[in-house]
Design a protein around this motif. Structure first.
Motif, mmCIF file in Angstrom:
data_model
loop_
_atom_site.group_PDB
_atom_site.id
_atom_site.type_symbol
_atom_site.label_atom_id
_atom_site.label_comp_id
_atom_site.label_asym_id
_atom_site.label_seq_id
_atom_site.Cartn_x
_atom_site.Cartn_y
_atom_site.Cartn_z
ATOM 1 N N CYS A 1 19.748 6.921 11.200
ATOM 2 C CA CYS A 1 20.709 7.823 10.557
ATOM 3 C C CYS A 1 20.338 8.049 9.089
ATOM 4 O O CYS A 1 19.598 7.272 8.508
ATOM 5 C CB CYS A 1 22.135 7.280 10.681
ATOM 6 S SG CYS A 1 22.431 5.721 9.846
ATOM 7 N N ASN B 1 23.142 1.275 13.217
ATOM 8 C CA ASN B 1 23.101 2.154 12.039
ATOM 9 C C ASN B 1 21.933 1.852 11.085
ATOM 10 O O ASN B 1 22.109 1.858 9.871
ATOM 11 C CB ASN B 1 24.419 2.071 11.254
ATOM 12 C CG ASN B 1 25.605 2.503 12.086
ATOM 13 O OD1 ASN B 1 25.549 3.504 12.794
ATOM 14 N ND2 ASN B 1 26.683 1.737 12.014
ATOM 15 N N SER C 1 21.509 4.254 20.810
ATOM 16 C CA SER C 1 21.533 5.697 20.555
ATOM 17 C C SER C 1 20.733 5.984 19.288
ATOM 18 O O SER C 1 20.518 5.092 18.466
ATOM 19 C CB SER C 1 22.971 6.216 20.407
ATOM 20 O OG SER C 1 23.602 5.630 19.293
ATOM 21 N N PHE C 2 20.298 7.242 19.171
ATOM 22 C CA PHE C 2 19.523 7.659 18.003
ATOM 23 C C PHE C 2 20.293 8.704 17.216
ATOM 24 O O PHE C 2 20.989 9.548 17.796
ATOM 25 C CB PHE C 2 18.182 8.281 18.432
ATOM 26 C CG PHE C 2 17.213 7.289 19.002
ATOM 27 C CD1 PHE C 2 16.360 6.573 18.181
ATOM 28 C CD2 PHE C 2 17.161 7.061 20.379
ATOM 29 C CE1 PHE C 2 15.468 5.649 18.714
ATOM 30 C CE2 PHE C 2 16.285 6.142 20.919
ATOM 31 C CZ PHE C 2 15.433 5.431 20.087
ATOM 32 N N ALA C 3 20.149 8.677 15.876
ATOM 33 C CA ALA C 3 20.645 9.786 15.055
ATOM 34 C C ALA C 3 19.783 10.992 15.392
ATOM 35 O O ALA C 3 18.593 10.855 15.662
ATOM 36 C CB ALA C 3 20.537 9.440 13.578
ATOM 37 N N ARG C 4 20.389 12.195 15.360
ATOM 38 C CA ARG C 4 19.685 13.330 15.980
ATOM 39 C C ARG C 4 18.428 13.782 15.257
ATOM 40 O O ARG C 4 17.462 14.188 15.892
ATOM 41 C CB ARG C 4 20.614 14.514 16.237
ATOM 42 C CG ARG C 4 21.401 15.013 15.063
ATOM 43 C CD ARG C 4 21.917 16.414 15.335
ATOM 44 N NE ARG C 4 20.840 17.371 15.297
ATOM 45 C CZ ARG C 4 20.338 17.874 14.171
ATOM 46 N NH1 ARG C 4 20.810 17.497 13.006
ATOM 47 N NH2 ARG C 4 19.359 18.752 14.214
ATOM 48 N N ILE C 5 18.394 13.713 13.925
ATOM 49 C CA ILE C 5 17.176 14.191 13.251
ATOM 50 C C ILE C 5 16.022 13.225 13.523
ATOM 51 O O ILE C 5 14.898 13.634 13.799
ATOM 52 C CB ILE C 5 17.391 14.375 11.729
ATOM 53 C CG1 ILE C 5 18.591 15.294 11.463
ATOM 54 C CG2 ILE C 5 16.131 14.953 11.082
ATOM 55 C CD1 ILE C 5 18.900 15.516 9.984
ATOM 56 N N LYS D 1 23.140 1.096 17.917
ATOM 57 C CA LYS D 1 23.488 2.519 17.968
ATOM 58 C C LYS D 1 23.105 3.237 16.682
ATOM 59 O O LYS D 1 22.978 2.617 15.628
ATOM 60 C CB LYS D 1 24.975 2.683 18.274
ATOM 61 C CG LYS D 1 25.889 2.082 17.234
ATOM 62 C CD LYS D 1 27.349 2.368 17.557
ATOM 63 C CE LYS D 1 28.199 1.912 16.372
ATOM 64 N NZ LYS D 1 29.579 2.320 16.441
ATOM 65 N N ASN D 2 22.927 4.561 16.789
ATOM 66 C CA ASN D 2 22.727 5.458 15.635
ATOM 67 C C ASN D 2 21.471 5.111 14.840
ATOM 68 O O ASN D 2 21.452 5.203 13.613
ATOM 69 C CB ASN D 2 23.974 5.392 14.744
ATOM 70 C CG ASN D 2 24.163 6.641 13.898
ATOM 71 O OD1 ASN D 2 23.711 7.719 14.261
ATOM 72 N ND2 ASN D 2 24.834 6.485 12.778
ATOM 73 N N PHE E 1 15.657 11.433 16.131
ATOM 74 C CA PHE E 1 15.299 11.670 17.533
ATOM 75 C C PHE E 1 14.265 12.794 17.641
ATOM 76 O O PHE E 1 13.211 12.651 18.252
ATOM 77 C CB PHE E 1 16.573 12.019 18.313
ATOM 78 C CG PHE E 1 16.384 12.285 19.767
ATOM 79 C CD1 PHE E 1 16.460 11.252 20.684
ATOM 80 C CD2 PHE E 1 16.151 13.575 20.236
ATOM 81 C CE1 PHE E 1 16.298 11.497 22.048
ATOM 82 C CE2 PHE E 1 15.989 13.828 21.590
ATOM 83 C CZ PHE E 1 16.058 12.781 22.498
ATOM 84 N N ARG E 2 14.578 13.912 16.986
ATOM 85 C CA ARG E 2 13.653 15.064 17.003
ATOM 86 C C ARG E 2 12.323 14.693 16.361
ATOM 87 O O ARG E 2 11.254 15.009 16.886
ATOM 88 C CB ARG E 2 14.235 16.239 16.213
ATOM 89 C CG ARG E 2 15.331 17.009 16.884
ATOM 90 C CD ARG E 2 15.721 18.215 16.030
ATOM 91 N NE ARG E 2 14.866 19.354 16.275
ATOM 92 C CZ ARG E 2 15.236 20.481 16.892
ATOM 93 N NH1 ARG E 2 16.485 20.618 17.301
ATOM 94 N NH2 ARG E 2 14.395 21.467 17.078
ATOM 95 N N ASP F 1 19.362 2.848 8.825
ATOM 96 C CA ASP F 1 19.237 4.159 8.177
ATOM 97 C C ASP F 1 17.831 4.384 7.659
ATOM 98 O O ASP F 1 17.041 3.440 7.534
ATOM 99 C CB ASP F 1 20.282 4.295 7.056
ATOM 100 C CG ASP F 1 20.051 3.282 5.966
ATOM 101 O OD1 ASP F 1 19.146 3.500 5.127
ATOM 102 O OD2 ASP F 1 20.757 2.248 5.937
ATOM 103 N N GLU G 1 16.401 5.816 25.049
ATOM 104 C CA GLU G 1 17.805 5.544 24.788
ATOM 105 C C GLU G 1 18.393 4.781 25.977
ATOM 106 O O GLU G 1 18.418 5.298 27.086
ATOM 107 C CB GLU G 1 18.534 6.873 24.579
ATOM 108 C CG GLU G 1 19.830 6.741 23.819
ATOM 109 C CD GLU G 1 20.383 8.111 23.429
ATOM 110 O OE1 GLU G 1 20.032 8.594 22.342
ATOM 111 O OE2 GLU G 1 21.135 8.690 24.224
#
Lengths: 420, 166
Positions: free
Chosen positions: B63, B12, B86-90, B59-60, B92-93, B14, B104
């Motif tokens: 975020c 996490n 894992s990546f937070a989606r924004i 993870k994440n 990632f984009r 951020d 990932e």
């Protein structure tokens, strides 16, 4: 097999009969939003490449709400860049000065988003508009720049999670507590890449303001979007906003596919406090030790609407803010501020010893107008409590609803109105 | 082939930690890089070697806010790739759009230790921990994202499309 509301909105904008989770689709976009932190990157990227054609200026919304009124010269330059870009490309929806509010309070109020829309914004809390029954999601500056040029973007169709809320609400449990409770249950990545759809008798009973608070924080569970199917309240709100475009009403089919369904009895939920440094770090306000605070912030895209101010004023009426505490109130928009003034709420706040700040994001993200010093603590109606979010990295933010924020301002420590 | 020493972060992470909001008035990657991870670890920049560091997170990752300044700051300080469970989606984009290589892999994120020498084959998604000899396979990207990555970022594709149409 049926579709969820999210899948239906995406399918319509992709020009397809049906979409399924996991599919990548190209979609047209109805509203393309950016603010004074994210728009400058988009604008500079386009200008650097000499791309001068913006084919759909009326779909672009630019809101200078983060570092305004300009906090320093670079912030002023960023707003100037937006202003000149808006002028050059005939973008009608550029907001600053006396017209500006917090973007996610402002856009629904002005009818710029309607049910059935597909909205992207270079701001993570763009998911707020899901309360209108729109698909709305946050992206970055480059995605926005591309959409300004193309009028479209790509999306991965999200899996949907359904949250069915029923039961009796505790008197001080608001939309904020419901979403904090859910984030506490599933974690800050519990809905990662997913749509969070909220329904059930409790959701129907919520006002639009409280619904906005819930969909606003879907991102805090990692979601792509939060969404609530439109009902009579939604349509009345849209009519009142004077929206120019026709709403398109979508609802989920009974045989839609859900990745998971959560049945939540809200009767057991007490007002929530999210402890540092994650929004998922939630506890009941009645079960926490005495946490003394230095500042209270009431406002933000989460809780800066008129009902939020009414909740706070109800508690602050005839009371004084604790001498150690700075109470900062940020009405979410000029309309909210005007209404608060008409209803006498501003007088209540001033008499209690509060500070009325201009409609803006303020200290929520540590920008300005109430940044925290080392080891200071703040009870805040905002949405994030990450390390250093509101200022110094040793400062602490506790996320609460407006009732709890107001009663904590009076007590000097985090507490509920019935314990004052 | 990308190669670098691993700098390991937790779950996490951020975007306020990656680049605190007070620095967001700048859009210059070099300027942003000076404050990369400042909110999380004030000594972060001492841990990295520009051009030879790979971030490995839980993870994440990323975020929070939509600020593209976050991957820009990471890229700006010379980090060559980010591996996360894992990546937070924004984020990632954003990373793909600005051409910051991301991979990932839960297993890689779990097994790689601070200081391990790691090499990555972006074409195959293979992650090689040279220190331990372990090999991990990252989640493959769908064709559309591969196209964006191959073009060196989204705007290169958009620019091509605009120029072809006009």
């Amino acid at each position: 097999m049926g579709m969820t509301i999210t899948e239906k909105i995406i399918a319509v904008h992709a020009g397809k009969e049906k979409v399924v989770p996991g599919e990548l689709v190209q979609v047209t976009v109805d509203v393309m939003l950016a603010n004074d932190i994210t728009a400058p990157l988009s604008i500079k990227e386009l200008e650097k490449r000499g791309i001068a054609t913006i084919p759909y200026p009326e779909r672009i919304v630019l809101v200078a709400d983060h570092n305004t009124p300009a906090r320093d010269i670079p912030s002023a330059e960023n707003v100037k860049l937006m202003r000149e870009f808006a002028k050059k490309h005939n973008i009608p929806y550029f907001f600053e000065g006396g017209n500006v509010g917090i973007e996610h309070v402002l856009l629904p109020e002005l009818g710029l988003v309607v049910p059935g829309d597909l909205v992207i914004g270079a701001d993570s809390h763009t998911c707020t508009y899901g309360a209108l029954g729109a698909f709305a999601t946050g992206m970055g500056s480059t995605d926005l720049a591309a959409s300004w040029v193309l009028g479209e973007t790509w999306l991965r169709v999200p899996e949907s999670l359904k949250f069915v809320l029923s039961g009796e609400r505790h008197p001080f449990v608001t939309g904020k507590d419901l979403i904090l409770f859910i984030i506490g249950e599933i974690g800050v990545d519990g809905a990662r890449y997913c749509a969070m759809e909220f329904e059930g008798p409790v959701i129907s009973s919520l006002s639009m303001d409280e619904r906005f608070t819930m969909t606003n924080m879907a991102i805090e569970a990692g979601a792509k979007n939060g969404i609530i199917a439109p009902d009579e309240k939604t349509l009345a709100y849209v009519r009142e906003s004077g929206a120019l475009r026709q709403p398109r009403i979508f609802t989920s089919d009974p045989d839609a596919t859900w990745q998971k369904v959560f049945a939540i009895d809200v009767t057991k939920i007490e007002p929530q406090v999210a402890f540092p440094h994650l929004p998922s770090n939630t506890r009941s306000v009645y079960s926490i030790p005495k946490i003394e605070i230095d500042q209270v912030v009431i406002g933000s895209c989460t809780n800066g609407r008129i009902e939020d101010l009414r909740m706070a004023a109800k508690v602050l009426q005839g009371r004084k803010v604790h001498p150690r505490v700075r109470l900062l109130i940020f009405p979410g928009s000029p309309k909210v501020l005007r209404k608060a003034e008409e209803e006498g709420l501003i007088r209540v706040f001033l008499e209690a010893g509060g500070v009325i700040a201009p409609p803006s994001c303020g200290p929520c993200l540590g920008g300005h107008l109430g940044v925290l010093a080392s080891f200071e603590r703040c009870a805040s109606t905002t949405n994030r409590n990450f390390i250093g979010r509101m200022g110094h990295e040793t400062s602490e933010v506790y996320l609460v609803n407006p009732y709890i924020a107001a009663s904590s301002a009076v007590a000097g420590y985090i507490t509920a109105p019935d314990k004052l | 082939m990308i190669r670098g020493k691993a700098v390991v972060l937790g779950d996490n992470v951020d975007t306020d930690g990656i680049i605190p909001a007070r620095y967001l008035t700048s859009t210059d990657p070099k300027e942003l890089a000076k404050h990369c991870m400042e909110g999380l670890d004030p000594h972060f920049l001492e841990r990295i070697t520009p051009g030879a560091t790979i971030l490995v997170a839980g993870k994440n990752f990323g975020c929070g806010s939509s600020r593209e300044h976050a991957p820009l700051a990471i890229k700006g300080c010379g980090i060559v790739a980010v591996i996360a469970a894992s990546f937070a989606r924004i984020f990632f984009r954003n990373a793909i759009n600005i051409g910051l290589p991301i991979l990932e892999s839960e297993e890689a994120a779990f097994r790689i230790r601070e200081g391990d020498m790691v090499s990555i084959d972006l074409a195959t998604g293979e992650i090689h921990n040279e220190t331990t000899g372990e090999v991990f396979k990252a989640q493959p990207f769908p064709p559309l994202l591969q196209e964006i990555i191959a073009a060196g970022g989204l705007m290169n594709l958009v620019e091509k499309r605009v120029r072809t149409n006009s």
